[in-house]
Design an enzyme around this catalytic site. Sequence first.
Site, PDB file in Angstrom:
ATOM      1  CB  CYS A  81      -0.983  -0.031   1.174  1.00  0.00           C
ATOM      2  SG  CYS A  81      -2.349   1.134   1.007  1.00  0.00           S
ATOM      3  CG  HIS A 175      -2.933  -3.525   3.773  1.00  0.00           C
ATOM      4  ND1 HIS A 175      -1.930  -2.876   4.460  1.00  0.00           N
ATOM      5  CD2 HIS A 175      -3.657  -2.567   3.168  1.00  0.00           C
ATOM      6  CE1 HIS A 175      -2.049  -1.564   4.275  1.00  0.00           C
ATOM      7  NE2 HIS A 175      -3.086  -1.357   3.492  1.00  0.00           N
ATOM      8  CD  GLU A 177      -0.215  -5.906   5.835  1.00  0.00           C
ATOM      9  OE1 GLU A 177      -0.615  -4.737   5.942  1.00  0.00           O
ATOM     10  OE2 GLU A 177       0.062  -6.436   4.739  1.00  0.00           O
TER      11      GLU A 177
END
Length: 205
Positions: A81, A175, A177
Amino acid sequence: MSTPLIGVLALQGDVREHLIALAAADAVARPVRRPEELAEVDGLVIPGGESTTISKLAELFGLMEPLRERIAAGMPVYGTCAGLIMIADKILDPRSGQETLGGIDMIVRRNAFGRQNESFEAAVEVAGVEGGPVEGVFIRAPWVESVGARAEVVAEHDGHIVAVRQGNALATSFHPELTGDHRVHALFVDMVRAAHREGARVSAP
Protein backbone atom coordinates in the site's frame (compact mmCIF):
# COMPACT_ATOMS: atom_id res chain seq x y z
CA MET A 1 20.84 -18.56 4.73
CA SER A 2 18.08 -20.66 6.30
CA THR A 3 16.52 -17.97 8.48
CA PRO A 4 16.97 -14.44 7.12
CA LEU A 5 16.74 -11.36 9.31
CA ILE A 6 14.07 -9.08 7.85
CA GLY A 7 13.19 -5.66 9.16
CA VAL A 8 9.87 -3.83 9.12
CA LEU A 9 10.13 -0.06 8.80
CA ALA A 10 8.48 0.96 12.06
CA LEU A 11 7.68 4.62 11.54
CA GLN A 12 3.95 4.28 10.92
CA GLY A 13 1.43 1.64 9.83
CA ASP A 14 0.64 -1.96 10.65
CA VAL A 15 4.13 -2.94 11.77
CA ARG A 16 3.04 -5.65 14.23
CA GLU A 17 1.03 -7.52 11.60
CA HIS A 18 4.02 -7.66 9.25
CA LEU A 19 6.30 -8.88 12.03
CA ILE A 20 3.84 -11.71 12.76
CA ALA A 21 3.49 -12.62 9.07
CA LEU A 22 7.27 -12.70 8.53
CA ALA A 23 7.79 -14.87 11.60
CA ALA A 24 5.11 -17.25 10.29
CA ALA A 25 7.05 -17.36 6.99
CA ASP A 26 10.20 -18.59 8.79
CA ALA A 27 12.10 -15.32 9.04
CA VAL A 28 13.48 -13.51 12.06
CA ALA A 29 11.64 -10.19 12.04
CA ARG A 30 12.42 -6.97 13.88
CA PRO A 31 11.33 -3.33 13.71
CA VAL A 32 13.65 -0.80 12.06
CA ARG A 33 13.66 2.85 13.10
CA ARG A 34 17.31 3.87 12.88
CA PRO A 35 20.10 3.61 10.29
CA GLU A 36 22.10 1.24 12.48
CA GLU A 37 19.11 -1.12 12.67
CA LEU A 38 18.68 -0.95 8.90
CA ALA A 39 22.33 -1.91 8.45
CA GLU A 40 21.76 -5.23 10.23
CA VAL A 41 18.87 -6.64 8.19
CA ASP A 42 18.94 -8.81 5.06
CA GLY A 43 15.68 -7.39 3.69
CA LEU A 44 13.02 -4.84 4.60
CA VAL A 45 9.23 -4.52 4.53
CA ILE A 46 7.73 -1.04 4.20
CA PRO A 47 4.19 -1.24 5.58
CA GLY A 48 1.01 0.60 4.78
CA GLY A 49 0.08 3.86 6.44
CA GLU A 50 0.28 7.30 4.89
CA SER A 51 3.08 7.63 2.36
CA THR A 52 3.64 11.36 2.92
CA THR A 53 3.95 10.83 6.68
CA ILE A 54 6.30 7.87 6.23
CA SER A 55 8.47 9.98 3.91
CA LYS A 56 8.66 12.85 6.40
CA LEU A 57 9.38 10.55 9.35
CA ALA A 58 12.10 8.74 7.38
CA GLU A 59 13.77 12.11 6.81
CA LEU A 60 13.40 12.99 10.50
CA PHE A 61 14.95 9.70 11.61
CA GLY A 62 17.83 10.02 9.12
CA LEU A 63 16.68 7.00 7.13
CA MET A 64 15.90 8.33 3.64
CA GLU A 65 19.41 8.22 2.21
CA PRO A 66 20.43 4.96 3.94
CA LEU A 67 17.22 3.39 2.60
CA ARG A 68 17.89 4.62 -0.93
CA GLU A 69 21.46 3.33 -0.76
CA ARG A 70 20.47 -0.12 0.51
CA ILE A 71 17.71 -0.52 -2.08
CA ALA A 72 19.95 0.68 -4.90
CA ALA A 73 22.62 -1.77 -3.71
CA GLY A 74 20.22 -4.70 -4.04
CA MET A 75 18.69 -5.17 -0.60
CA PRO A 76 15.37 -7.02 -1.03
CA VAL A 77 12.43 -4.75 -0.19
CA TYR A 78 8.68 -5.34 -0.06
CA GLY A 79 6.21 -2.47 0.08
CA THR A 80 2.47 -2.79 0.81
CA CYS A 81 0.00 0.00 0.00
CA ALA A 82 1.87 3.14 1.14
CA GLY A 83 5.01 1.03 0.94
CA LEU A 84 4.29 0.46 -2.76
CA ILE A 85 4.21 4.23 -3.22
CA MET A 86 7.47 4.60 -1.31
CA ILE A 87 9.41 2.27 -3.63
CA ALA A 88 7.94 3.60 -6.87
CA ASP A 89 10.22 5.61 -9.11
CA LYS A 90 7.41 8.13 -9.73
CA ILE A 91 4.12 9.22 -8.14
CA LEU A 92 1.50 10.53 -10.53
CA ASP A 93 -0.11 12.84 -7.96
CA PRO A 94 2.43 13.53 -5.19
CA ARG A 95 1.69 15.82 -2.29
CA SER A 96 3.91 18.84 -1.86
CA GLY A 97 7.39 17.76 -0.77
CA GLN A 98 6.59 14.05 -0.98
CA GLU A 99 9.59 11.89 -1.89
CA THR A 100 10.02 8.24 -2.75
CA LEU A 101 12.87 5.80 -2.27
CA GLY A 102 12.69 4.33 -5.77
CA GLY A 103 13.41 0.72 -6.58
CA ILE A 104 10.68 -0.23 -9.07
CA ASP A 105 10.29 1.36 -12.50
CA MET A 106 6.60 2.21 -12.14
CA ILE A 107 4.25 5.17 -11.94
CA VAL A 108 1.64 4.98 -9.16
CA ARG A 109 -1.56 6.83 -8.31
CA ARG A 110 -2.29 7.49 -4.63
CA ASN A 111 -5.70 6.52 -3.16
CA ALA A 112 -6.76 5.31 -6.60
CA PHE A 113 -9.33 2.81 -5.33
CA GLY A 114 -11.11 5.44 -3.21
CA ARG A 115 -11.30 6.75 0.32
CA GLN A 116 -11.31 4.87 3.62
CA ASN A 117 -15.05 4.13 3.46
CA GLU A 118 -14.55 2.54 0.04
CA SER A 119 -12.12 -0.08 1.34
CA PHE A 120 -12.79 -3.64 0.23
CA GLU A 121 -11.44 -7.18 0.04
CA ALA A 122 -10.92 -9.17 -3.14
CA ALA A 123 -9.36 -12.44 -4.26
CA VAL A 124 -6.16 -11.73 -6.22
CA GLU A 125 -4.10 -14.14 -8.27
CA VAL A 126 -0.43 -13.36 -7.63
CA ALA A 127 2.21 -14.81 -9.94
CA GLY A 128 4.73 -16.81 -7.92
CA VAL A 129 2.25 -17.60 -5.13
CA GLU A 130 0.93 -21.15 -5.33
CA GLY A 131 -2.30 -22.53 -3.89
CA GLY A 132 -4.85 -20.23 -5.49
CA PRO A 133 -5.66 -16.54 -5.06
CA VAL A 134 -4.77 -14.56 -1.97
CA GLU A 135 -7.30 -12.38 -0.20
CA GLY A 136 -6.28 -8.78 -0.76
CA VAL A 137 -7.37 -6.07 1.67
CA PHE A 138 -7.52 -2.71 -0.13
CA ILE A 139 -7.55 0.31 2.20
CA ARG A 140 -7.27 3.71 0.47
CA ALA A 141 -5.17 1.68 -1.91
CA PRO A 142 -3.03 2.96 -4.76
CA TRP A 143 -2.75 1.29 -8.10
CA VAL A 144 0.05 1.20 -10.63
CA GLU A 145 -0.63 3.30 -13.72
CA SER A 146 2.24 1.86 -15.77
CA VAL A 147 5.49 -0.06 -15.48
CA GLY A 148 8.79 0.18 -17.31
CA ALA A 149 10.57 -2.57 -19.19
CA ARG A 150 12.44 -3.80 -16.11
CA ALA A 151 9.33 -4.33 -13.99
CA GLU A 152 7.06 -7.39 -14.04
CA VAL A 153 3.32 -7.17 -13.34
CA VAL A 154 2.46 -10.02 -10.98
CA ALA A 155 -1.18 -9.22 -10.15
CA GLU A 156 -4.13 -7.20 -11.44
CA HIS A 157 -7.58 -6.43 -10.07
CA ASP A 158 -10.48 -4.97 -12.02
CA GLY A 159 -8.17 -4.06 -14.87
CA HIS A 160 -5.61 -2.28 -12.70
CA ILE A 161 -2.08 -3.34 -11.74
CA VAL A 162 -1.93 -4.12 -8.01
CA ALA A 163 1.36 -6.02 -7.63
CA VAL A 164 4.74 -5.57 -9.30
CA ARG A 165 8.14 -7.16 -8.97
CA GLN A 166 11.50 -5.91 -10.19
CA GLY A 167 14.65 -7.78 -9.23
CA ASN A 168 14.79 -7.88 -5.43
CA ALA A 169 11.85 -5.49 -5.01
CA LEU A 170 8.20 -6.51 -4.56
CA ALA A 171 5.18 -4.23 -4.12
CA THR A 172 1.45 -4.80 -3.57
CA SER A 173 -1.42 -2.31 -3.44
CA PHE A 174 -3.16 -4.52 -0.90
CA HIS A 175 -2.43 -5.75 2.62
CA PRO A 176 -1.81 -9.52 2.81
CA GLU A 177 -0.60 -9.15 6.39
CA LEU A 178 -4.18 -8.49 7.58
CA THR A 179 -5.63 -11.81 6.42
CA GLY A 180 -3.70 -14.56 8.18
CA ASP A 181 -2.53 -15.84 4.78
CA HIS A 182 1.27 -15.56 4.82
CA ARG A 183 2.03 -16.77 1.29
CA VAL A 184 3.03 -13.36 -0.08
CA HIS A 185 5.39 -12.86 2.84
CA ALA A 186 6.78 -16.35 2.22
CA LEU A 187 7.44 -15.31 -1.38
CA PHE A 188 9.38 -12.30 -0.13
CA VAL A 189 11.34 -14.40 2.37
CA ASP A 190 12.31 -16.69 -0.52
CA MET A 191 13.42 -13.60 -2.48
CA VAL A 192 15.70 -12.62 0.41
CA ARG A 193 17.19 -16.12 0.52
CA ALA A 194 17.71 -16.11 -3.26
CA ALA A 195 19.39 -12.71 -3.15
CA HIS A 196 21.80 -14.04 -0.55
CA ARG A 197 22.56 -17.16 -2.60
CA GLU A 198 23.17 -15.11 -5.73
CA GLY A 199 25.55 -12.81 -3.93
CA ALA A 200 23.50 -9.63 -4.28
CA ARG A 201 24.81 -6.69 -2.30
CA VAL A 202 22.34 -6.85 0.55
CA SER A 203 24.72 -5.59 3.21
CA ALA A 204 25.11 -1.95 4.10
CA PRO A 205 27.56 0.02 1.91
